[in-house]
Design an enzyme around this catalytic site. Structure first.
Site, PDB file in Angstrom:
ATOM      1  N   GLY A  49      -4.491  -5.988   5.932  1.00  0.00           N
ATOM      2  CA  GLY A  49      -5.492  -5.015   6.363  1.00  0.00           C
ATOM      3  C   GLY A  49      -6.431  -5.517   7.439  1.00  0.00           C
ATOM      4  N   THR A  63       0.888  -1.167   0.000  1.00  0.00           N
ATOM      5  CA  THR A  63       0.000   0.000   0.000  1.00  0.00           C
ATOM      6  C   THR A  63       0.912   1.198   0.000  1.00  0.00           C
ATOM      7  OG1 THR A  63      -1.549  -1.176   1.429  1.00  0.00           O
ATOM      8  CG2 THR A  63      -1.663   1.233   1.479  1.00  0.00           C
ATOM      9  N   ARG A 110     -14.001  -7.605  -1.221  1.00  0.00           N
ATOM     10  CA  ARG A 110     -13.167  -7.419  -0.023  1.00  0.00           C
ATOM     11  C   ARG A 110     -12.582  -5.995   0.003  1.00  0.00           C
ATOM     12  NH1 ARG A 110      -7.533  -5.990   1.148  1.00  0.00           N
ATOM     13  NH2 ARG A 110      -6.987  -6.954   3.117  1.00  0.00           N
TER      14      ARG A 110
HETATM   15  N1  GLY Z   1      -3.134  -2.928   3.499  1.00  0.00           N
HETATM   16  C1  GLY Z   1      -3.815  -3.103   2.314  1.00  0.00           C
HETATM   17  C2  GLY Z   1      -4.874  -4.121   2.349  1.00  0.00           C
HETATM   18  O1  GLY Z   1      -4.891  -4.968   3.217  1.00  0.00           O
HETATM   19  O2  GLY Z   1      -5.712  -4.078   1.477  1.00  0.00           O
END
Ligand code: GLY
Length: 331
Positions: free
Chosen positions: A245, A191, A219
């Site tokens: 995440g 990210t 998701r």
């Molecule tokens: N950190 C990005 C995700 O889990 O989508």
């Protein structure tokens, strides 16, 4: 009144009293104790996740030199990553979900505490900019999916059919086994989270991703969730995350980091506590990566991850460099 009803009434009043006491304490504690007299860093800085943050930091700085504030820096910085279509984890070049759709998540926060977010957005090159429009042009914080897409078009963003050959190839390979296996530090879902401080010492941040590769259709990860992938409180500091995440959302990670700083923790101590919280709540924490970055008003930096290998980019006092974060599993 029956005894039982009397009991309920008394308990409720007692509960309220207790709750109010706790609230009063919380409000007293929400004053920025350790930061009240702290100096505010006014040289400007940009902090972002991973090596890919280096050009993003430079783009953010350019935005400031063109007269932009912290919010402009955050937006333009992450736009640079979104526009890099060879990036397989951010923007339209990102890995698709298991149905073959590249769906994008992003959020943005300014120094006033305003926030905007888009989730599950397709065919728009700069989701972080759409998030900014949600923040500035609507009474809402989050738009998702088709609604976010239609809003983007109405705001003048262009439909973009770009498909990355490399990410499609990876998807075709994945279809042969159809198994998701996180790869530490690659994780199939990096990210960019970026925190910018302008020359007034004001903070803003943005976070944008194509999310976990080959995820279930629909998701959404932490990146567009205010308080999870990003949190900015201009009185205290800001935090952002990268990695799995789900673990960050479960622990309200970035909000936790900022609240720890409010209670007097340094940015480094706050990031370490947020990682420890994940460790406490996840027996399998060795199987995935999460990394946090934080900045306080004095311009001090924190970075901490579960595994070694989490890198971050810092532009400060004329230098734009990549650093290695320390981690829980450092030997
Ligand atoms: N950190 C990005 C995700 O889990 O989508």
């Amino acid at each position: 009144m029956t005894n039982r009803r009397k009991f309920i009434k008394t308990s409720a009043a007692a509960g309220l009293g207790l709750g109010f006491g706790i609230l009063q304490k919380a409000f007293a504690q929400s004053a920025p104790a350790s930061n009240a007299n702290a100096s505010v860093f006014t040289d400007g800085l940009v902090l972002s996740t991973w090596d890919a943050g280096l050009p993003a930091n430079a783009a953010a700085w350019k935005a400031m030199q063109a007269g932009g504030n912290a919010l402009d820096m955050a937006e333009k910085g992450v736009n640079d990553t979104e526009n890099t279509l060879s990036n397989l984890t951010v923007g339209l070049g990102g890995y698709p979900d298991r149905e073959g759709h590249t769906t994008l998540d992003a959020c943005i926060m300014d120094s006033q505490g305003n926030a905007g977010s888009v989730m599950f957005l397709e065919h728009i090159k700069n989701p972080a900019s759409v998030a900014r429009r949600v923040m500035e042009k609507t009474p809402h914080v989050i738009l998702v999916g088709e609604g976010a897409y239609q809003f983007a078009l109405a705001e003048g963003f262009k439909h973009d059919d770009y498909v990355s050959e490399e990410s499609q190839k990876a998807w075709n390979e994945w279809l042969k086994t159809s198994q998701y296996k996180p790869i530490i530090n690659v994780e199939n879902h990096d990210t960019i989270g970026l925190i910018a401080m302008d020359m007034s010492g004001d903070l803003a941040g943005a976070c944008t991703t194509s999310g976990m590769a080959f995820k279930l259709h629909g998701r959404v990860g932490d990146s567009p969730v205010i308080g999870a992938g990003l949190y900015v409180d201009n009185e205290i500091g800001a935090a952002t995350s990268s990695g799995l995440g789900e673990a960050v959302i479960r622990t309200c990670g970035s909000f936790l980091v900022v609240e720890m700083m409010r209670q007097g923790a340094t940015p480094q101590e706050a990031c370490e506590e947020a990682v420890r919280r994940i460790q406490l709540k996840h027996a399998n924490y060795r199987d995935f990566q999460v990394g946090y970055l934080a900045v306080n008003k004095a311009g001090e930096i924190g970075a901490y991850a579960i595994h070694p290998g989490f890198t971050y980019s810092l532009l400060k006092q004329g230098e734009n460099k990549v650093y290695n974060s320390t981690s829980l599993l450092d030997k």
